[in-house]
Design an enzyme around this catalytic site. Structure first.
Site, PDB file in Angstrom:
ATOM      1  N   CYS A  61      42.829  45.771  44.108  1.00 42.15           N
ATOM      2  CA  CYS A  61      44.163  46.358  43.940  1.00 42.15           C
ATOM      3  C   CYS A  61      44.140  47.505  42.915  1.00 42.15           C
ATOM      4  O   CYS A  61      43.634  48.571  43.229  1.00 42.15           O
ATOM      5  CB  CYS A  61      45.163  45.263  43.598  1.00 42.15           C
ATOM      6  SG  CYS A  61      46.833  45.732  43.996  1.00 42.15           S
TER       7      CYS A  61
ATOM      8  N   HIS B 239      44.386  40.753  46.867  1.00 43.10           N
ATOM      9  CA  HIS B 239      43.869  39.914  45.772  1.00 43.10           C
ATOM     10  C   HIS B 239      43.250  38.634  46.324  1.00 43.10           C
ATOM     11  O   HIS B 239      43.954  37.620  46.440  1.00 43.10           O
ATOM     12  CB  HIS B 239      45.027  39.488  44.858  1.00 43.10           C
ATOM     13  CG  HIS B 239      45.658  40.586  44.087  1.00 43.10           C
ATOM     14  ND1 HIS B 239      45.271  40.915  42.813  1.00 43.10           N
ATOM     15  CD2 HIS B 239      46.667  41.425  44.401  1.00 43.10           C
ATOM     16  CE1 HIS B 239      46.020  41.915  42.372  1.00 43.10           C
ATOM     17  NE2 HIS B 239      46.869  42.241  43.318  1.00 43.10           N
TER      18      HIS B 239
ATOM     19  N   GLU C 274      41.456  36.702  44.725  1.00 41.47           N
ATOM     20  CA  GLU C 274      41.464  35.737  43.604  1.00 41.47           C
ATOM     21  C   GLU C 274      42.788  34.986  43.498  1.00 41.47           C
ATOM     22  O   GLU C 274      42.892  34.030  42.741  1.00 41.47           O
ATOM     23  CB  GLU C 274      41.105  36.448  42.290  1.00 41.47           C
ATOM     24  CG  GLU C 274      42.190  37.281  41.633  1.00 41.47           C
ATOM     25  CD  GLU C 274      42.478  38.613  42.321  1.00 41.47           C
ATOM     26  OE1 GLU C 274      41.897  38.904  43.391  1.00 41.47           O
ATOM     27  OE2 GLU C 274      43.307  39.369  41.784  1.00 41.47           O
TER      28      GLU C 274
HETATM   29  N1  GLN Z   1      50.757  48.998  41.780  1.00 46.84           N
HETATM   30  C1  GLN Z   1      49.617  48.851  40.931  1.00 46.84           C
HETATM   31  C2  GLN Z   1      49.008  50.213  40.596  1.00 46.84           C
HETATM   32  O1  GLN Z   1      49.375  51.187  41.152  1.00 46.84           O
HETATM   33  C3  GLN Z   1      48.571  47.956  41.571  1.00 46.84           C
HETATM   34  C4  GLN Z   1      49.145  46.580  41.764  1.00 46.84           C
HETATM   35  C5  GLN Z   1      48.146  45.469  41.633  1.00 46.84           C
HETATM   36  O2  GLN Z   1      47.048  45.617  41.114  1.00 46.84           O
HETATM   37  N2  GLN Z   1      48.573  44.292  42.040  1.00 46.84           N
HETATM   38  O3  GLN Z   1      48.142  50.285  39.775  1.00 46.84           O
END
Ligand code: GLN
Length: 199
Positions: free
Chosen positions: A79, A168, A170
């Site tokens: 992410c 994710h 995890e």
């Molecule tokens: N929206 C976050 C970003 O732009 C990422 C979200 C996440 O890691 N769950 O960094």
């Protein structure tokens, strides 16, 4: 097998738990001296990429970690970690570690669909559960191989030693993506060992 987990912000503890379940050791990277330790791989967790990027710079970690990854250190970004590893960020925002040939589109699913779960095929792993939280997707790739797609959008990719997922793993009970990453780390450390023997 020892994995360093970037622990500046975000969901790092969940990664440590996954690694422990797979029998791998881990340690947290919070400051520059933490990376004096040997690691067979690095995990960059989800959270907020702008915050993690700022802290990486302020703590002097950005450059040494970038160099280690460029020299072959296996890295897995989830992410925000995907955003930090991307060479380009859609919209022209300056990239951070910038090592994988993808463009990351941040907060790409809009407000309504900010967080959702899906089950989708991951190349080589079958159908796995995926949890998305204000996730990016991969809007373009050049050198990287796409490993998973959800609704026609690329959500996982690999380029050599670099693995990224927009979701994710995890935050699910499925260990398969972490197991896959440990496989990349094991391959790399056996290569490094045979290179040492050859010297
Ligand atoms: N929206 C976050 C970003 O732009 C990422 C979200 C996440 O890691 N769950 O960094």
């Amino acid at each position: 097998m020892t994995i360093g987990v970037l622990a500046l912000q975000g969901a790092f503890i969940e990664h440590e738990r996954m690694l422990a379940q797979l029998g791998a050791d881990s340690f947290e990277i919070r400051q520059l001296k933490d990376i004096d330790r040997h690691m067979d791989g690095l995990i960059i967790p989800g959270g907020e990429s702008t915050v993690q990027g700022k802290l990486l710079r302020e703590l002097g970690l950005l450059q040494p970690l970038t160099e280690q990854i460029k020299s072959g250190l296996p890295v897995f970004g989830t992410c925000a970690g995907l955003i930090l590893l991307a060479k380009k960020i859609d919209g022209g925002e300056a990239p951070h570690i910038a090592v994988i040939d993808i463009t990351a589109k941040r907060n790409a699913y809009g407000r309504q669909l900010g967080s959702f779960a899906a089950n989708a095929e991951f190349k080589g792993l079958g159908v796995i559960p995926m949890t998305f939280i204000r996730a990016p997707y991969i809007s373009e790739t050049s050198g990287a191989e796409i490993l998973a797609e959800v609704d026609g959008k690329a959500v996982a990719a690999r380029q050599g030693n670099i693995l990224v997922t927009a979701f994710h793993p995890e935050l699910t009970s499925d260990l398969s993506v972490h197991r896959y990453f440990l496989g990349i780390a094991a391959e790399n450390s056996s290569k490094a060992n045979s290179a040492e023997i050859a010297v």
